[in-house]
Design a protein around this motif. Structure first.
Motif, PDB file in Angstrom:
ATOM      1  N   VAL A   1      -5.260  -4.121   3.599  1.00 49.53           N
ATOM      2  CA  VAL A   1      -4.518  -3.533   2.475  1.00 49.53           C
ATOM      3  C   VAL A   1      -5.375  -2.501   1.760  1.00 49.53           C
ATOM      4  O   VAL A   1      -4.908  -1.400   1.425  1.00 49.53           O
ATOM      5  N   SER A   2      -6.656  -2.848   1.501  1.00 47.21           N
ATOM      6  CA  SER A   2      -7.530  -1.905   0.791  1.00 47.21           C
ATOM      7  C   SER A   2      -7.755  -0.644   1.623  1.00 47.21           C
ATOM      8  O   SER A   2      -7.851   0.469   1.083  1.00 47.21           O
TER       9      SER A   2
ATOM     10  N   ASN B   1      -5.558   0.695   3.772  1.00 47.43           N
ATOM     11  CA  ASN B   1      -4.319   1.476   3.686  1.00 47.43           C
ATOM     12  C   ASN B   1      -4.201   2.179   2.343  1.00 47.43           C
ATOM     13  O   ASN B   1      -3.722   3.319   2.264  1.00 47.43           O
ATOM     14  N   ARG B   2      -4.629   1.509   1.289  1.00 49.14           N
ATOM     15  CA  ARG B   2      -4.572   2.123  -0.041  1.00 49.14           C
ATOM     16  C   ARG B   2      -5.520   3.316  -0.127  1.00 49.14           C
ATOM     17  O   ARG B   2      -5.185   4.341  -0.746  1.00 49.14           O
TER      18      ARG B   2
ATOM     19  N   GLY C   1     -10.665   2.137  -1.730  1.00 48.30           N
ATOM     20  CA  GLY C   1      -9.493   1.272  -1.861  1.00 48.30           C
ATOM     21  C   GLY C   1      -9.919  -0.163  -2.094  1.00 48.30           C
ATOM     22  O   GLY C   1     -10.875  -0.650  -1.481  1.00 48.30           O
TER      23      GLY C   1
ATOM     24  N   SER D   1       0.821  -1.213   0.000  1.00 46.56           N
ATOM     25  CA  SER D   1       0.000   0.000   0.000  1.00 46.56           C
ATOM     26  C   SER D   1       0.858   1.268   0.000  1.00 46.56           C
ATOM     27  O   SER D   1       0.342   2.354   0.232  1.00 46.56           O
TER      28      SER D   1
END
Length: 615
Positions: free
Chosen positions: A258-259, A261-262, A244, A206
């Protein structure tokens, strides 16, 4: 004296004829062991959901008496009951009436065929035959059961013959529901979006990297700069959405993080862009330097900014796969639509080794992203918002919103609920009727499917989607001739789904040669392997199964069958174990599957099919 002799001879002649008839029947009974019976195939097998009983009887020379008739009526018995099949009559050369004639001097043969609906438990059933012979000038055309022959004629009951032990139900392995045609979706989620900017990330990462090849490929940094230009030209939008995503691979909770953080990385980039935009706007508005920060604060107060971590992006995954040139993409989409367990779904896709590399290179990188979207009019609802509204009150959704919501839902009963509501409240829309009929057909409710598709055809008689679905409906109702006509017309009108359904039509009808010709270009497909198995090309069947994209339980089970037919015990049981490990219910099927009869009594087989409750 002569007169007396005539009177004596006449009753003697009658008795002689009677004894001759009885003697002929006795001879046939005693020699019945010389008659040969053979099931084809052996054991009998299912076709299109029915048990097909087909066998031949071969009579030797000088067996079938010229004045005899034989009543033939097979019986199928299994643990839960029996089925009495239709009778036929065979007759000698001097017997009048219907029925195949068997020559006394040369002998002869006959073929018997009948079918009945298959039911679970019939796999271990037996077909037996107990012929009844009688001597008459004419065939008894009225008799429907052997008891009627025995009660009304001089007869003899022959020895019972075992025609077939067991029922081969391998045909049940093929999914023959076909590919339904759903009307094109007219809902544009991006309506009202003036500009979007996507930022791409490496797998599982990310951190922002403008040098990453996907960011360079799609000019991600320039697209972000365009957001600044759009806002300077049009002012601040009503709403900005930041989303994200992660590609659907790996552990789900990790991908959710992860999504998130993105999305936060994209939000930080947006803050920088907004700061630059508002600085320029403040200068244009001649805001005093000491008031610039307060100006920015007031502007941002009026702007709605949402940040959402969407997790694994299955929706866009399906869309991209459907639009790709990936071989057997329908198999991939089918996994997503039918497998609700995400872990198992991802593993099944990962097992498709032949195309997984293409998914990894062409599809997954496009999904590892965060998006910034500017809305200058009312923003469209998100997928979860649409789903929630549809379940609470579909009346608050437009027709296009409802059709889109039904399309992205993985549950067919839920799809049916939405499409049914659409037909009731948007009755002039052919797409609603078509989609409702297609889903009803997929679920096996042919009466409802016909009701919906009748209206769809009235509204749009030459539409290829409707024609293809009518073909599926006719196939489900076993009107194969009409189904073929609909599929061919759908192809002429531009349907690609019909091309996938025509081979299935031939599979249902047992036309394996024709099906093989239609499937020859669809290498590495399950149906091709199935046809090769049914044509006894076992080596080709195994090679095709080895290259199937989805190495699921059906592939492993069919491969076990192919190896079993080759007599390869080691590989047959190895693949059978793999199949039952993937799908527990296959243990129950294998226990009575005659394909594995030669292994039933072995310790290895018993261990593989042992049920949990027995452990």
């Amino acid at each position: 004296m002569a007169i007396l002799m005539k009177k004596t001879i006449f009753p003697v002649l009658i008795v002689s004829l009677l004894l001759s008839g009885c003697s002929g029947l006795s001879s046939m009974k005693n020699k019945h062991k010389n008659v040969r019976y053979k099931a084809n195939p052996d054991p009998v097998a299912t076709m299109d959901g029915k048990v097909v009983v087909k066998f031949t009887g071969v009579f030797p020379e000088k067996y079938f008496k010229k004045k005899a008739a034989m009543f033939v009526q097979p019986v199928f018995t299994w643990d839960s009951g029996s089925v009495t099949l239709d009778p036929i009559t065979l007759k000698g050369e001097n017997v009048n009436g219907s029925g195949a004639t068997i020559n006394y001097e040369s002998g002869g043969r006959y073929t018997y065929t009948d079918r009945f609906m298959f039911r679970p438990g019939m796999e271990t059933g037996r077909v037996t035959l107990t012929p009844v012979i009688y001597s008459e000038k004419n065939v008894d055309e009225e008799a429907r059961f052997a008891d009627e022959i025995i009660d009304n004629h001089r007869s003899k009951t022959l020895s019972t013959v075992l025609i077939s032990d067991g029922v081969n139900n391998t045909t049940s392995l093929v999914d023959i529901r076909g590919t339904i045609s759903i009307a094109p979706i007219n809902y544009n989620k991006k309506q009202g979006v003036v500009e979007t900017a996507d930022i791409y990330f490496q797998n599982g990462q990310s951190n922002l990297d403008w040098g990453f090849y996907m960011n360079r490929k799609f000019n991600a940094q320039a697209n972000l700069a365009d957001l600044k230009r759009v806002m300077l030209e049009n002012g601040l939008p009503k709403q900005i959405n930041i989303t994200g995503w992660a590609s659907p691979e790996g552990e789900e909770t990790h991908n959710a993080g992860v999504s998130k953080n993105r999305a936060e990385v994209a939000a930080e980039q947006l803050r920088q862009v907004l700061d630059e935009v508002l600085t320029v706007m403040a200068k244009r508005a001649n805001i005093k330097p000491q008031d610039v920060e307060y100006y920015k604060y007031n502007q941002l107060k009026q702007l709605i900014i949402t940040t959402r971590a969407a997790g694994e992006d299955w929706v866009h995954f399906v869309v991209m796969v459907e639009e790709s040139d990936i071989q057997d993409k329908h198999a991939i989409v089918n996994i997503v639509e039918t497998q609700q367990n995400l872990i198992k779904r991802e593993q099944m896709i990962k097992n498709m080794a032949t195309v997984y590399g293409q998914l990894n290179s062409d599809i997954f990188p496009n999904l590892r992203r965060a998006q910034i979207a500017l809305y200058y009019s009312e923003a469209r609802k998100s997928d979860p918002e649409l789903a929630k509204q549809a379940s609470l009150n579909p009346a608050k959704l437009s027709f296009d919103e409802l059709m889109y919501t039904a399309y992205i839902n993985y549950s067919y009963p839920t799809k049916m609920k939405y499409y049914k509501w659409a037909t009731e409240n948007h009755s002039a829309e052919w797409a609603a009727w078509n989609n409702a009929g297609a889903v009803a057909c997929h679920m096996g409710d042919y009466a409802e499917a016909e009701r919906y598709l009748n209206v769809a055809k009235e509204l749009n008689p030459h539409n290829p989607d409707i024609l293809n679905n009518w073909g599926l409906l006719c196939m489900g109702k076993e009107d194969y001739l009409l189904a073929k006509q609909y599929f061919e017309e759908a192809e002429r009108q531009g349907s690609t789904d019909a091309a996938y359904n025509l081979p299935i039509l031939n599979l249902k009808r047992g036309n394996y040669t024709e099906a093989l010709e239609q499937l020859k270009d669809k290498s590495c497909s399950f149906n091709l392997a199935y046809v090769q198995l049914m044509n006894d090309d076992l080596s080709a069947c195994i090679r095709t199964l080895d290259c199937c994209l989805d190495q699921d339980e059906r592939v492993n089970y069919l491969r076990a069958v192919a190896f079993a037919r080759q007599g390869d015990k080691e590989n047959a049981l190895k693949n059978l174990k793999a199949a039952v490990d993937q799908e527990y219910e296959l243990k129950k099927k294998a226990r009575t599957d005659v394909e594995f009869r030669q292994y039933w009594d072995t310790e290895e087989f018993q261990l593989i099919v042992k049920l949990w409750k027995e452990e």
